[in-house]
Design an enzyme around this catalytic site. Structure first.
Site, PDB file in Angstrom:
ATOM      1  N   ALA A 109      -8.283   3.306   2.856  1.00 47.99           N
ATOM      2  CA  ALA A 109      -7.717   3.753   1.980  1.00 47.99           C
ATOM      3  C   ALA A 109      -7.383   5.138   2.100  1.00 47.99           C
ATOM      4  CB  ALA A 109      -8.315   3.731   0.542  1.00 47.99           C
ATOM      5  N   GLY A 110      -6.323   5.833   1.487  1.00 47.99           N
ATOM      6  CA  GLY A 110      -6.206   7.045   1.715  1.00 47.99           C
ATOM      7  C   GLY A 110      -5.370   7.595   0.436  1.00 47.99           C
ATOM      8  N   HIS A 111      -5.885   8.212  -0.323  1.00 48.98           N
ATOM      9  CA  HIS A 111      -5.504   8.771  -1.671  1.00 48.98           C
ATOM     10  C   HIS A 111      -5.170  10.311  -1.649  1.00 48.98           C
ATOM     11  CE1 HIS A 111      -6.704   4.938  -4.129  1.00 48.98           C
ATOM     12  NE2 HIS A 111      -5.888   4.577  -3.077  1.00 48.98           N
ATOM     13  N   GLY A 141       0.798  -1.218  -0.017  1.00 47.61           N
ATOM     14  CA  GLY A 141       0.042   0.017  -0.063  1.00 47.61           C
ATOM     15  C   GLY A 141       0.976   1.282  -0.009  1.00 47.61           C
ATOM     16  N   ASP A 142       0.360   2.285  -0.328  1.00 52.79           N
ATOM     17  CA  ASP A 142       0.918   3.686  -0.178  1.00 52.79           C
ATOM     18  C   ASP A 142       1.951   3.489  -1.105  1.00 52.79           C
ATOM     19  OD1 ASP A 142      -0.619   4.201   2.122  1.00 52.79           O
ATOM     20  OD2 ASP A 142       0.645   3.241   3.111  1.00 52.79           O
ATOM     21  N   LYS A 179      -0.775   5.067  -5.747  1.00 53.71           N
ATOM     22  CA  LYS A 179      -1.770   4.897  -6.758  1.00 53.71           C
ATOM     23  C   LYS A 179      -2.527   6.054  -7.090  1.00 53.71           C
ATOM     24  CE  LYS A 179      -3.458   1.644  -4.179  1.00 53.71           C
ATOM     25  NZ  LYS A 179      -2.507   1.410  -2.922  1.00 53.71           N
ATOM     26  N   GLN A 210      -5.576  -0.407  -1.134  1.00 55.55           N
ATOM     27  CA  GLN A 210      -4.681  -1.024  -0.455  1.00 55.55           C
ATOM     28  C   GLN A 210      -3.943  -1.819  -1.334  1.00 55.55           C
ATOM     29  OE1 GLN A 210      -8.112  -1.785   0.800  1.00 55.55           O
ATOM     30  NE2 GLN A 210      -7.600   0.351   1.671  1.00 55.55           N
TER      31      GLN A 210
HETATM   32  P1  IMP Z   1      -7.579  -2.628   7.902  1.00 60.01           P
HETATM   33  O1  IMP Z   1      -7.821  -2.677   6.242  1.00 60.01           O
HETATM   34  O2  IMP Z   1      -7.803  -1.207   8.375  1.00 60.01           O
HETATM   35  O3  IMP Z   1      -8.053  -3.723   8.355  1.00 60.01           O
HETATM   36  O4  IMP Z   1      -6.088  -2.622   8.384  1.00 60.01           O
HETATM   37  C1  IMP Z   1      -5.330  -3.886   7.914  1.00 60.01           C
HETATM   38  C2  IMP Z   1      -4.044  -3.930   7.520  1.00 60.01           C
HETATM   39  O5  IMP Z   1      -3.670  -3.191   6.309  1.00 60.01           O
HETATM   40  C3  IMP Z   1      -3.049  -2.956   8.392  1.00 60.01           C
HETATM   41  O6  IMP Z   1      -1.889  -3.207   8.283  1.00 60.01           O
HETATM   42  C4  IMP Z   1      -3.366  -1.561   7.781  1.00 60.01           C
HETATM   43  O7  IMP Z   1      -2.055  -0.524   7.984  1.00 60.01           O
HETATM   44  C5  IMP Z   1      -3.134  -1.935   6.290  1.00 60.01           C
HETATM   45  N1  IMP Z   1      -4.032  -1.002   5.378  1.00 60.01           N
HETATM   46  C6  IMP Z   1      -5.142  -0.739   5.237  1.00 60.01           C
HETATM   47  N2  IMP Z   1      -5.378   0.214   4.441  1.00 60.01           N
HETATM   48  C7  IMP Z   1      -4.145   0.468   3.869  1.00 60.01           C
HETATM   49  C8  IMP Z   1      -3.761   1.504   2.854  1.00 60.01           C
HETATM   50  O8  IMP Z   1      -4.427   2.278   2.293  1.00 60.01           O
HETATM   51  N3  IMP Z   1      -2.324   1.659   2.881  1.00 60.01           N
HETATM   52  C9  IMP Z   1      -1.634   1.044   3.402  1.00 60.01           C
HETATM   53  N4  IMP Z   1      -1.782  -0.114   4.290  1.00 60.01           N
HETATM   54  C10 IMP Z   1      -3.388  -0.259   4.716  1.00 60.01           C
END
Ligand code: IMP
Length: 411
Positions: free
Chosen positions: A35-37, A8-9, A12, A214
């Site tokens: 997600a954080g775009h 992730g990150d 994208k 993700q």
């Molecule tokens: P969840 O998706 O909030 O359940 O988190 C599960 C795992 O996915 C954790 O390790 C988060 O840090 C990771 N994760 C979830 N969304 C992102 C994203 O957009 N970027 C990076 N890591 C993410």
């Protein structure tokens, strides 16, 4: 189709934003506001968590059936960006309810040292309810009676869990029902048959972009379980998550950072042990968009990327943030893993113990130690070509800076 190739990150958002300029529809097929775009253009920084970023470019933004939706986050984003484009929401997507957030937080607290490090947005509990067939879907918002009834059924169980298992606050049926009815009134106009919409767009020869959230190594089935998210970010997830055949995905672009970062817990073989980790974090601004957490930083891991190529069938790669590496005189790249039994492998270990205990085997490439412009200096070009050779996938896009324009196209 755009997929994160690492944890992730990878940047994208920026690649989606760039390719969205030529798309008619931009669709998300999994995940939710975890997600954080981040998109930077016109001197402004935009952070979007729920709506596909294509909305910023005036496109039709679609949230498919495979997504989970937090109505509060969604409505705030619609207030901010809704009038820039068109928005459609699948009736089959699942709603994140207040108890999902509460359970995500309580369960992480209870796990203590064993916690996953989730974004605490209720993602796992919402997908768990979907699989248990206890979930509440977007289409339940269309009928106030059904909505209230489903909230009542779910709450009867959730309040018991919250109270007896997690010793957390319970929720009041009237309050939740009234709040969600308000959300419903706002969201009803956007509910659509998004599978049909995408199919018709494709049949009409329109250009459809699928935006993965993700990333590959966070995939529920193929990622580094249990340190994963609860959906399927891999390319084939787009077919199920939208409701189209897998043969409709023509071009699959993997987005990888020129190094690697990871937020949350879990094994990370190429994580840097020296103060260079801190240097890379500062240079790359590696702090989470959603949570503000520090990202763990490592050198490029070609074993993990090779696995991502296999899982997704990338037709090309976008290598982002190459400029961040300009500070280093030498750049290690992980080409194989050394396993506990002393053997080396170019393949991602199938067994978790091998992955937890493997060590990275590096090849050190020469740095370029100069800012990147229109033409890559020879050492930077060699870095990109090394990645292409090792993975047997062309690198078509190279990110050389934060702004929308700072992407080089390679033929
Ligand atoms: P969840 O998706 O909030 O359940 O988190 C599960 C795992 O996915 C954790 O390790 C988060 O840090 C990771 N994760 C979830 N969304 C992102 C994203 O957009 N970027 C990076 N890591 C993410």
């Amino acid at each position: 189709m755009i997929v994160g190739a690492q944890w992730g990150d990878e940047g994208k958002g920026k690649i989606v934003d760039l390719l969205a300029q030529e798309a008619d529809l931009v669709c998300r097929y999994q995940g939710g506001p975890n997600a954080g775009h981040t998109i930077i253009f016109g001197g402004e920084t935009h952070k979007i968590r729920q709506i596909p970023t294509g909305i910023l470019s005036g496109k039709t933004a679609v949230l498919g059936a495979g997504c989970v939706v937090d109505p509060e986050v969604l409505i705030a984003e619609l207030d901010a960006y809704g009038d820039r484009g068109t928005f459609c929401l699948s009736g089959n997507a699942h709603l994140i309810m207040p108890w999902h957030l509460a359970i995500d937080q309580a369960s992480e607290r209870r796990l203590g040292k064993l916690q996953i490090g989730t974004t605490r947005r209720g993602i796992g509990p919402a997908y768990a309810d979907k699989a248990s067939r206890l979930g509440i879907r977007v289409q339940d918002l269309l009928d106030p009676k059904i909505l209230r009834q489903k909230i009542e059924v779910a709450l009867a169980e959730k309040n018991l869990w919250l109270e007896r298992v997690y010793e957390a606050e319970t929720f009041d049926l009237q309050e939740v029902a009234a709040r969600y009815e308000q959300y419903a009134q706002r969201l009803r106009p956007y509910v659509a048959d998004t599978s049909l919409l995408v199919d018709e767009a494709l049949r009409a020869g329109k250009s459809v972009l699928f935006e993965g959230a993700q990333a590959t190594l966070l995939d529920l089935d193929h990622g580094t379980y249990p340190f994963v998210t609860s959906s399927n970010p891999v390319a084939s997830g787009a077919a199920t998550g939208i409701g189209i055949g897998p043969n409709r995905l023509e071009e699959i672009i993997g987005v990888a950072k020129a190094y690697v970062t990871r937020v949350g817990e879990g094994p990370f073989p190429s994580e840097i042990a020296s103060p260079q980790q801190e240097q890379l974090r500062e240079l790359g601004g590696e702090f989470g968009t959603v949570t503000g957490r520090q990202r763990r930083c490592g050198w490029l891991d070609l074993v993990a990327l090779r696995y991502a190529v296999r899982l997704n069938g990338f037709t090309s790669l976008a290598l982002t943030k190459l400029d961040v590496l300009s500070a280093f005189a030498e750049i290690p790249v992980c080409v194989r893993y050394l396993l506990p039994d002393g053997t080396q492998t170019p393949h991602f270990p199938a067994h978790q113990s091998d992955f937890h205990h493997c060590r990275p085997v590096y090849e050190t490439l020469e740095g370029w130690e100069q800012p990147l412009g229109e033409q890559l200096p020879p050492a930077a070009r060699a870095y990109v070509e090394f990645v292409e050779r090792e993975l047997e996938v062309p690198v078509r896009l190279v990110g050389t800076g934060a702004e929308r324009e700072r992407v080089l196209a390679r033929s």
